[in-house]
Design a protein around this motif. Structure first.
Motif, PDB file in Angstrom:
ATOM      1  N   THR A   1      51.579  26.144  30.761  1.00 56.71           N
ATOM      2  CA  THR A   1      51.563  27.642  31.478  1.00 56.71           C
ATOM      3  C   THR A   1      52.343  27.282  32.791  1.00 56.71           C
ATOM      4  N   LEU A   2      53.035  27.202  33.238  1.00 55.39           N
ATOM      5  CA  LEU A   2      52.546  27.211  34.688  1.00 55.39           C
ATOM      6  C   LEU A   2      52.635  28.836  35.158  1.00 55.39           C
ATOM      7  N   THR A   3      51.744  28.646  36.809  1.00 54.35           N
ATOM      8  CA  THR A   3      51.807  29.323  37.937  1.00 54.35           C
ATOM      9  C   THR A   3      51.544  29.051  38.758  1.00 54.35           C
ATOM     10  N   GLY A   4      52.251  29.955  39.731  1.00 52.93           N
ATOM     11  CA  GLY A   4      52.047  29.275  41.315  1.00 52.93           C
ATOM     12  C   GLY A   4      53.227  28.910  41.964  1.00 52.93           C
ATOM     13  N   ASP A   5      53.175  28.520  43.069  1.00 52.70           N
ATOM     14  CA  ASP A   5      53.811  27.453  43.225  1.00 52.70           C
ATOM     15  C   ASP A   5      54.918  26.429  42.209  1.00 52.70           C
ATOM     16  N   ALA A   6      53.746  25.714  41.367  1.00 52.05           N
ATOM     17  CA  ALA A   6      54.402  24.842  40.089  1.00 52.05           C
ATOM     18  C   ALA A   6      55.676  25.570  39.347  1.00 52.05           C
ATOM     19  N   LEU A   7      55.219  27.287  39.004  1.00 45.72           N
ATOM     20  CA  LEU A   7      56.625  28.130  38.807  1.00 45.72           C
ATOM     21  C   LEU A   7      57.368  28.378  39.113  1.00 45.72           C
TER      22      LEU A   7
ATOM     23  N   ALA B   1      53.147  35.270  41.762  1.00 49.12           N
ATOM     24  CA  ALA B   1      53.059  33.489  42.500  1.00 49.12           C
ATOM     25  C   ALA B   1      53.959  33.702  44.017  1.00 49.12           C
ATOM     26  N   GLU B   2      54.558  34.827  43.927  1.00 50.68           N
ATOM     27  CA  GLU B   2      55.396  35.580  45.140  1.00 50.68           C
ATOM     28  C   GLU B   2      54.441  36.227  45.743  1.00 50.68           C
ATOM     29  N   GLY B   3      53.022  36.151  45.429  1.00 52.03           N
ATOM     30  CA  GLY B   3      52.169  37.222  46.268  1.00 52.03           C
ATOM     31  C   GLY B   3      52.462  38.366  46.675  1.00 52.03           C
ATOM     32  N   VAL B   4      52.774  38.642  45.848  1.00 61.37           N
ATOM     33  CA  VAL B   4      52.698  40.183  45.469  1.00 61.37           C
ATOM     34  C   VAL B   4      51.643  41.037  44.414  1.00 61.37           C
ATOM     35  N   GLN B   5      51.280  41.707  45.533  1.00 62.07           N
ATOM     36  CA  GLN B   5      50.235  42.761  45.509  1.00 62.07           C
ATOM     37  C   GLN B   5      50.275  44.108  44.622  1.00 62.07           C
ATOM     38  N   LEU B   6      49.832  44.478  42.919  1.00 63.17           N
ATOM     39  CA  LEU B   6      50.901  45.489  42.507  1.00 63.17           C
ATOM     40  C   LEU B   6      49.527  46.309  42.291  1.00 63.17           C
ATOM     41  N   ASP B   7      48.520  45.310  41.531  1.00 62.55           N
ATOM     42  CA  ASP B   7      46.273  46.228  41.354  1.00 62.55           C
ATOM     43  C   ASP B   7      46.736  46.279  43.064  1.00 62.55           C
ATOM     44  N   SER B   8      45.655  47.587  43.145  1.00 63.81           N
ATOM     45  CA  SER B   8      44.831  48.415  43.969  1.00 63.81           C
ATOM     46  C   SER B   8      43.739  47.443  44.544  1.00 63.81           C
ATOM     47  N   ASN B   9      43.154  46.349  44.565  1.00 62.45           N
ATOM     48  CA  ASN B   9      41.579  45.573  43.988  1.00 62.45           C
ATOM     49  C   ASN B   9      40.921  45.369  45.276  1.00 62.45           C
ATOM     50  N   THR B  10      41.598  46.737  46.437  1.00 68.91           N
ATOM     51  CA  THR B  10      40.382  46.234  47.708  1.00 68.91           C
ATOM     52  C   THR B  10      39.711  48.297  48.088  1.00 68.91           C
ATOM     53  N   ASN B  11      38.760  47.660  47.388  1.00 67.75           N
ATOM     54  CA  ASN B  11      37.876  48.676  48.173  1.00 67.75           C
ATOM     55  C   ASN B  11      38.153  50.288  47.083  1.00 67.75           C
ATOM     56  N   ALA B  12      37.509  50.209  45.744  1.00 64.76           N
ATOM     57  CA  ALA B  12      37.989  51.242  45.537  1.00 64.76           C
ATOM     58  C   ALA B  12      36.620  51.876  45.640  1.00 64.76           C
ATOM     59  N   GLN B  13      37.187  53.548  46.232  1.00 62.98           N
ATOM     60  CA  GLN B  13      35.997  54.035  46.813  1.00 62.98           C
ATOM     61  C   GLN B  13      37.178  55.855  46.641  1.00 62.98           C
ATOM     62  N   GLY B  14      35.969  56.274  46.492  1.00 61.20           N
ATOM     63  CA  GLY B  14      36.191  57.975  45.913  1.00 61.20           C
ATOM     64  C   GLY B  14      37.115  58.433  45.013  1.00 61.20           C
ATOM     65  N   ARG B  15      38.329  58.835  44.603  1.00 60.74           N
ATOM     66  CA  ARG B  15      38.745  58.836  43.270  1.00 60.74           C
ATOM     67  C   ARG B  15      40.376  57.465  43.451  1.00 60.74           C
ATOM     68  N   GLY B  16      39.805  56.737  44.114  1.00 60.07           N
ATOM     69  CA  GLY B  16      41.714  55.652  44.102  1.00 60.07           C
ATOM     70  C   GLY B  16      42.996  56.111  44.900  1.00 60.07           C
ATOM     71  N   GLY B  17      43.254  55.845  44.035  1.00 60.09           N
ATOM     72  CA  GLY B  17      45.315  56.445  44.694  1.00 60.09           C
ATOM     73  C   GLY B  17      44.836  55.359  46.118  1.00 60.09           C
ATOM     74  N   ARG B  18      46.245  55.537  46.775  1.00 60.63           N
ATOM     75  CA  ARG B  18      46.660  54.512  48.158  1.00 60.63           C
ATOM     76  C   ARG B  18      45.943  55.081  49.131  1.00 60.63           C
ATOM     77  N   ALA B  19      46.114  54.652  49.967  1.00 59.80           N
ATOM     78  CA  ALA B  19      45.290  54.829  51.110  1.00 59.80           C
ATOM     79  C   ALA B  19      46.528  54.969  52.397  1.00 59.80           C
ATOM     80  N   ALA B  20      47.166  55.905  53.074  1.00 59.49           N
ATOM     81  CA  ALA B  20      47.170  55.879  54.133  1.00 59.49           C
ATOM     82  C   ALA B  20      48.035  54.576  55.277  1.00 59.49           C
ATOM     83  N   THR B  21      48.987  53.908  54.558  1.00 56.60           N
ATOM     84  CA  THR B  21      49.385  53.428  56.057  1.00 56.60           C
ATOM     85  C   THR B  21      49.825  53.226  57.465  1.00 56.60           C
ATOM     86  N   TYR B  22      50.867  54.559  57.196  1.00 61.05           N
ATOM     87  CA  TYR B  22      50.700  54.661  59.172  1.00 61.05           C
ATOM     88  C   TYR B  22      52.092  54.139  58.890  1.00 61.05           C
ATOM     89  N   ARG B  23      52.734  54.292  57.892  1.00 62.15           N
ATOM     90  CA  ARG B  23      53.941  53.357  57.994  1.00 62.15           C
ATOM     91  C   ARG B  23      55.400  53.950  56.855  1.00 62.15           C
TER      92      ARG B  23
END
Length: 128
Positions: free
Chosen positions: A9-15, A59-81
Motif C-alpha cells: 500500500t503506497l502512501t505519501g509522495d510514492a502514492l 499525502a497532499e498535506g490537507v488536515q481534516l482532523d483538528s489535532n491542534t491543542n484541543a482545549q475547551g469544547r473543541g470546535g474551530r478557532a477563529a482564523t480571521y480569514r
C-alpha cells in the motif's frame, strides 16, 4: 485459480507519483495499483476507495482532523480569514459576531479600501 499476492500500500509522495503516472486510468484502477484493496475469503477483490481517498488527502498535506491543542469544547478557532463564496457573498461566521457581541439586526457601514474592507457598526459611536 492462482492466488494473487497483494501489493504494498503506497502512501505519501510514492502514492502521489503513482497516481500521476496512472492519470489516464479509472479511480478504481488507480486505487488497486496503489494497494488499496483487499481480497475476501472467497477470493473476491474489493477496492477500498475511502482509504485511498484519505491517503491522497493526507499525502497532499490537507488536515481534516483538528489535532491542534484541543482545549475547551473543541470546535474551530477563529482564523480571521474568510473567502468569497461561489455566489459572490462574504459570510462572517458566528465566532466573530459572538466575539464582537453583535445581535441580529445590527447594521454596518461598508467602506472599501485598496486592499481591504472596513465594517463600521452604525450606532456604535452614540453608545460609546
Amino acid at each position: 485459480m492462482a492466488t494473487k499476492k497483494k501489493i504494498e500500500t503506497l502512501t505519501g509522495d510514492a502514492l502521489l507519483a503513482k497516481v500521476k503516472e496512472l492519470e489516464n486510468h479509472s479511480k478504481e484502477e488507480k486505487a488497486r495499483a496503489c494497494g488499496y484493496y483487499t481480497i475476501t475469503k472467497n477470493g473476491v477483490e474489493r477496492v477500498n476507495m475511502m482509504k485511498f481517498y484519505n491517503a491522497l488527502i493526507e499525502a497532499e498535506g490537507v488536515q481534516l482532523d483538528s489535532n491542534t491543542n484541543a482545549q475547551g469544547r473543541g470546535g474551530r478557532a477563529a482564523t480571521y480569514r474568510i473567502s468569497v463564496q461561489s455566489n459572490g457573498n462574504l459570510l462572517i461566521g458566528s465566532a466573530y459576531t459572538k466575539k464582537m457581541g453583535l445581535q441580529p439586526g445590527d447594521e454596518f457601514e461598508i467602506s472599501l479600501g485598496r486592499k481591504h474592507i472596513h465594517l463600521k457598526q452604525l450606532g456604535a459611536d452614540e453608545e460609546a
